[in-house]
Design an enzyme around this catalytic site. Structure first.
Site: not given
Length: 216
Positions: A13, A88, A127, A161, A172
């Site tokens: 996004k 939301r 990542r 991270r 999530r």
């Protein structure tokens, strides 16, 4: 043009919002960013929000709506906006309708970046970045040309991270589905929901969004 960009963390996004800002002069409205800015600026709504947060409570929909309204008032009427992280819930969707109507605006598109959960887990958990310059890499899709050495700066230290792990990503995803489920039927009934393959190449996603926005 006013749009809502939906998608779980890692769907891209932020990248697509930045490209829309650059290509079309739109402005991304992230409720979290606006809330922090309003508190820092000491606006009337920001002071209300600060008092609530200092008390350890959640900021109400009314306060968030006020912050969004203030931000829209700062923008020219012809400036397109991208809503990120709001609404939301069904009540928030109703509030957004009222906010836009009061300012002679309307919602044009709700675009969801659809993802495959397992593939997204693979994308995020693989990542890592160069600790020196921040260049991004991936265990599968983008390894340094020379093992252990950053292509960009030659650094030899890399970092990940701490929240880029499978459990966090799946949590999530579950939160995203729980939050978006109530609002999608509202917009689907209006015929303004479109879905784009968020797992596709970033440039292909950008092109798909452009086709949607240009088909008015």
């Amino acid at each position: 043009m006013n749009i809502i960009l939906l998608g779980p963390p890692g769907a891209g996004k932020g990248t697509q919002a930045s490209r829309l800002e650059e290509a079309r002069g739109m402005v991304q409205l992230s409720t979290g960013d606006m809330l922090r800015a309003a508190v820092k600026a000491g606006t009337p709504v920001g002071l209300k929000a600060k008092a609530v947060m200092d008390a350890g409570e959640l900021v109400s929909d009314e306060i968030v709506s006020g912050i969004i309204g203030d931000r829209l008032d700062e923008l020219g009427p012809d400036t397109g906006v991208i809503f990120d992280g709001y609404p939301r819930t069904a009540p928030q969707a109703e509030s957004l309708d009222a906010i836009l109507t009061e300012r002679g605006r309307s919602l044009d598109h709700v675009i969801e970046l659809a993802v495959d959960e397992d593939a997204l887990v693979e994308r995020i958990t693989g990542r890592f970045t160069c600790a020196t310059c921040g260049e991004g890499y991936h265990d599968i899709f983008k390894q340094p040309k020379m093992a252990g050495v950053c292509d960009k700066c030659g650094g030899t230290e890399f970092k990940r991270r701490p929240d880029d792990n499978e459990e966090t990503v799946r949590t999530r995803m579950a939160e995203y589905h729980a939050k978006t489920a109530p609002i999608l039927p509202i917009y689907e009934a209006r015929g303004i929901v479109s879905r784009v393959d968020g797992m596709a190449d970033m440039n292909d996603v950008t092109q798909a969004i452009a086709v949607i926005l240009d088909d008015r």
